[in-house]
Write a protein that holds these residues in place. Structure first.
Motif, PDB file in Angstrom:
ATOM      1  N   LEU A 202       5.542  -4.456   0.043  1.00  0.00           N
ATOM      2  CA  LEU A 202       4.871  -5.739  -0.139  1.00  0.00           C
ATOM      3  C   LEU A 202       3.407  -5.540  -0.512  1.00  0.00           C
ATOM      4  O   LEU A 202       2.878  -6.229  -1.391  1.00  0.00           O
ATOM      5  CB  LEU A 202       4.973  -6.570   1.147  1.00  0.00           C
ATOM      6  CG  LEU A 202       4.323  -7.947   1.110  1.00  0.00           C
ATOM      7  CD1 LEU A 202       4.946  -8.815   0.019  1.00  0.00           C
ATOM      8  CD2 LEU A 202       4.452  -8.638   2.463  1.00  0.00           C
ATOM      9  N   ARG A 203       2.765  -4.604   0.129  1.00  0.00           N
ATOM     10  CA  ARG A 203       1.354  -4.338  -0.179  1.00  0.00           C
ATOM     11  C   ARG A 203       1.206  -3.810  -1.601  1.00  0.00           C
ATOM     12  O   ARG A 203       0.273  -4.184  -2.317  1.00  0.00           O
ATOM     13  CB  ARG A 203       0.757  -3.343   0.822  1.00  0.00           C
ATOM     14  CG  ARG A 203      -0.764  -3.322   0.794  1.00  0.00           C
ATOM     15  CD  ARG A 203      -1.364  -2.270   1.697  1.00  0.00           C
ATOM     16  NE  ARG A 203      -2.801  -2.413   1.759  1.00  0.00           N
ATOM     17  CZ  ARG A 203      -3.640  -2.134   0.774  1.00  0.00           C
ATOM     18  NH1 ARG A 203      -3.166  -1.676  -0.374  1.00  0.00           N
ATOM     19  NH2 ARG A 203      -4.940  -2.316   0.909  1.00  0.00           N
ATOM     20  N   ASP A 204       2.132  -2.964  -2.013  1.00  0.00           N
ATOM     21  CA  ASP A 204       2.086  -2.400  -3.363  1.00  0.00           C
ATOM     22  C   ASP A 204       2.250  -3.500  -4.411  1.00  0.00           C
ATOM     23  O   ASP A 204       1.510  -3.544  -5.405  1.00  0.00           O
ATOM     24  CB  ASP A 204       3.192  -1.357  -3.516  1.00  0.00           C
ATOM     25  CG  ASP A 204       3.180  -0.713  -4.892  1.00  0.00           C
ATOM     26  OD1 ASP A 204       2.123  -0.186  -5.298  1.00  0.00           O
ATOM     27  OD2 ASP A 204       4.225  -0.735  -5.570  1.00  0.00           O
ATOM     28  N   ILE A 205       3.202  -4.394  -4.188  1.00  0.00           N
ATOM     29  CA  ILE A 205       3.412  -5.516  -5.124  1.00  0.00           C
ATOM     30  C   ILE A 205       2.182  -6.402  -5.165  1.00  0.00           C
ATOM     31  O   ILE A 205       1.717  -6.817  -6.240  1.00  0.00           O
ATOM     32  CB  ILE A 205       4.661  -6.322  -4.707  1.00  0.00           C
ATOM     33  CG1 ILE A 205       5.926  -5.504  -4.960  1.00  0.00           C
ATOM     34  CG2 ILE A 205       4.732  -7.639  -5.468  1.00  0.00           C
ATOM     35  CD1 ILE A 205       7.193  -6.168  -4.486  1.00  0.00           C
ATOM     36  N   THR A 206       1.646  -6.713  -3.997  1.00  0.00           N
ATOM     37  CA  THR A 206       0.463  -7.579  -3.936  1.00  0.00           C
ATOM     38  C   THR A 206      -0.712  -6.953  -4.670  1.00  0.00           C
ATOM     39  O   THR A 206      -1.439  -7.631  -5.419  1.00  0.00           O
ATOM     40  CB  THR A 206       0.078  -7.835  -2.469  1.00  0.00           C
ATOM     41  OG1 THR A 206       1.200  -8.350  -1.764  1.00  0.00           O
ATOM     42  CG2 THR A 206      -1.076  -8.818  -2.384  1.00  0.00           C
ATOM     43  N   GLU A 207      -0.904  -5.658  -4.473  1.00  0.00           N
ATOM     44  CA  GLU A 207      -2.028  -4.974  -5.118  1.00  0.00           C
ATOM     45  C   GLU A 207      -1.901  -5.023  -6.641  1.00  0.00           C
ATOM     46  O   GLU A 207      -2.876  -5.281  -7.354  1.00  0.00           O
ATOM     47  CB  GLU A 207      -2.079  -3.524  -4.642  1.00  0.00           C
ATOM     48  CG  GLU A 207      -3.336  -2.796  -5.073  1.00  0.00           C
ATOM     49  CD  GLU A 207      -3.491  -1.461  -4.368  1.00  0.00           C
ATOM     50  OE1 GLU A 207      -4.598  -0.898  -4.413  1.00  0.00           O
ATOM     51  OE2 GLU A 207      -2.504  -0.986  -3.759  1.00  0.00           O
ATOM     52  N   LYS A 208      -0.706  -4.816  -7.154  1.00  0.00           N
ATOM     53  CA  LYS A 208      -0.502  -4.845  -8.596  1.00  0.00           C
ATOM     54  C   LYS A 208      -0.699  -6.249  -9.172  1.00  0.00           C
ATOM     55  O   LYS A 208      -1.274  -6.425 -10.256  1.00  0.00           O
ATOM     56  CB  LYS A 208       0.892  -4.316  -8.939  1.00  0.00           C
ATOM     57  CG  LYS A 208       1.033  -2.817  -8.685  1.00  0.00           C
ATOM     58  CD  LYS A 208       2.454  -2.327  -8.940  1.00  0.00           C
ATOM     59  CE  LYS A 208       2.554  -0.831  -8.681  1.00  0.00           C
ATOM     60  NZ  LYS A 208       3.928  -0.312  -8.847  1.00  0.00           N
ATOM     61  N   LEU A 209      -0.234  -7.246  -8.454  1.00  0.00           N
ATOM     62  CA  LEU A 209      -0.413  -8.627  -8.920  1.00  0.00           C
ATOM     63  C   LEU A 209      -1.886  -9.031  -8.886  1.00  0.00           C
ATOM     64  O   LEU A 209      -2.389  -9.689  -9.811  1.00  0.00           O
ATOM     65  CB  LEU A 209       0.412  -9.588  -8.062  1.00  0.00           C
ATOM     66  CG  LEU A 209       1.940  -9.500  -8.203  1.00  0.00           C
ATOM     67  CD1 LEU A 209       2.613 -10.464  -7.239  1.00  0.00           C
ATOM     68  CD2 LEU A 209       2.379  -9.787  -9.625  1.00  0.00           C
TER      69      LEU A 209
END
Length: 427
Positions: free
Chosen positions: A170-177
């Motif tokens: 979730l953190r990885d997705i959030t960071e990319k977005l």
């Protein structure tokens, strides 16, 4: 069983439509007998008639100007995403489940109160946390979705259970977005608080909770998403049978956090949607759910006065109400065409307008077709919605709708709503 006793699914829909038309005509005739309509009333009622093509044109124009919020829900299954939808709309679990439709391989969408006139559009990610799911593919889909042009306000809502620290994906997705769309606000919503309550705590404490069992994991999650989220909020939206009070614990905090991150018009609309009914325990009865849909259409009707539509006339209000009746009909098991929904509006509204013209509408004549006070529009829409619920409720029970009872319900609802909306400065 003989061939004649067997239901044919191909002919079942026409049979239901014919039955609805007969009931509609009967109701309209009884309204006409009970409430004679004079020439002036007929002239005003004629303003409510619009063709299907004109209806579609009006709905498209209104939809393009609505203060709609697109909320992208990102989180694992069972993290409370659907509960957020339920809290903000008041719609039951079953209906929300039916309302989500596939959007891409990894997302589903739900528009409230309807696809024609959405005030809230929820996009829910699916598959997060599942073994074997391609996180990069999910990110690509989300980015492609956000790249689409939209006049609506957007917000990212991350949902994490308070006792879940497997948040790397979730953190990885959030960071990319956030790297690509830093201008889109991001709200971290920490859910399921009761799962960490000490054994001696049997119900929700006063909000915000001052329990060490909540504070420690909450602060840890805040730290984990530091620099990626604009705001964080604690909520616990449970079901009535879970026994926690209130059912929507932290709803006001969620509302305020969303309002702080959204433009003024969208923030105001969310407050209107949650006005008075927000946070109450709502059952799954048709009337309870129907009223939440009605609330959304009332908010749209009230907004008309503040939106510079090129044809802010009676047909616009009619288009909204035809759409509302169609949604309510679906709730009660009646799938209606726009023409059928319009016929029901005409049947129900005709007698009510005949009574109301002398008392309520005289101030709008001769400019009735171009100027509608927001308070009147909102009150009338609410009254029509209440009348439609009675109409469809009778139909569901196998009875011919009773015009006298519908008129009584509409009259009471109209008077109460008019006083309420006047106090709330809808004019």
């Amino acid at each position: 069983m003989t061939e004649l006793d067997t239901e044919d699914p191909i002919t079942e829909t026409p049979k239901r439509e014919n039955r609805l038309v007969r009931v509609l005509q009967s109701t309209k005739n009884r309204f006409t007998q009970l409430l004679p309509v004079d020439r002036a009333a007929k002239k005003v009622i004629d303003l409510f008639r619009v063709s299907d093509d004109r209806l579609a044109e009006i709905l498209a124009e209104v939809r393009s100007r609505l203060p709609t919020t697109e909320a992208l829900l990102i989180g694992k299954p069972q993290a409370g995403k659907s509960s957020i939808v339920r809290g903000l709309t008041g719609v039951s679990v079953e209906i929300i489940g039916q309302g989500f439709r596939p959007h891409t391989q990894h997302t589903q969408r739900y528009a409230y109160p309807s696809d024609d006139l959405p005030l809230l559009v929820f996009t829910d990610t699916v598959g997060l946390g599942d073994i074997g799911q391609d996180t990069d593919a999910i990110v690509v889909e989300l980015i492609d979705d956000l790249q689409q042009e939209s006049r609506h306000a957007r917000i990212l809502i991350l949902t994490v259970k308070i006792n879940d620290f497997a948040i790397a994906t979730l953190r990885d997705i959030t960071e990319k977005l956030r790297q690509k769309y830093s201008h889109i606000p991001c709200l971290l919503v920490v859910t399921c608080l009761h799962e960490v309550y000490p054994a001696e705590v049997a119900d929700h404490p006063p909000y915000p909770p001052s329990l060490e069992a909540c504070d420690r994991p909450y602060h840890a999650l805040q730290e984990a998403f530091k620099g990626l989220c604009d705001r964080t909020v604690l909520i616990d939206f449970t079901l009535e049978e879970d026994g926690y009070t209130p059912v929507f614990y932290g709803l006001e905090a969620l509302r305020d956090a969303l309002a702080d991150l959204l433009p003024e018009a969208e923030a105001r609309m969310i407050y209107q949607l949650l006005d008075e009914t927000g946070g109450k325990e709502l059952g799954n009865l048709y009337r309870d759910v129907g009223r939440r849909y009605i609330t959304a259409f009332v908010a749209i009707a009230a907004t008309l006065a503040a939106v510079p539509l090129p044809f802010a006339t009676m047909p616009v209000l009619t288009a909204l109400q035809v759409s509302m009746v169609g949604v309510l009909g679906k709730l009660y098991g009646q799938t209606l065409t726009p023409s059928q929904a319009g016929g029901i509006v005409s049947a129900i509204a005709g007698g009510f307008l005949a009574q109301a013209i002398g008392r309520e509408l005289i101030k709008f004549i001769p400019g009735f077709g171009s100027v509608i006070a927001a308070s009147w529009a909102a009150a009338y829409t609410l009254a029509l919605g209440e009348g439609a619920c009675v109409y469809f409720g009778d139909l569901m029970g196998g009875k011919i709708p009773d015009p006298a009872r519908i008129q009584e319900v509409m009259g009471e609802a109209f008077q109460k709503a008019k006083e309420r909306f006047s106090r709330n400065n809808y004019q």
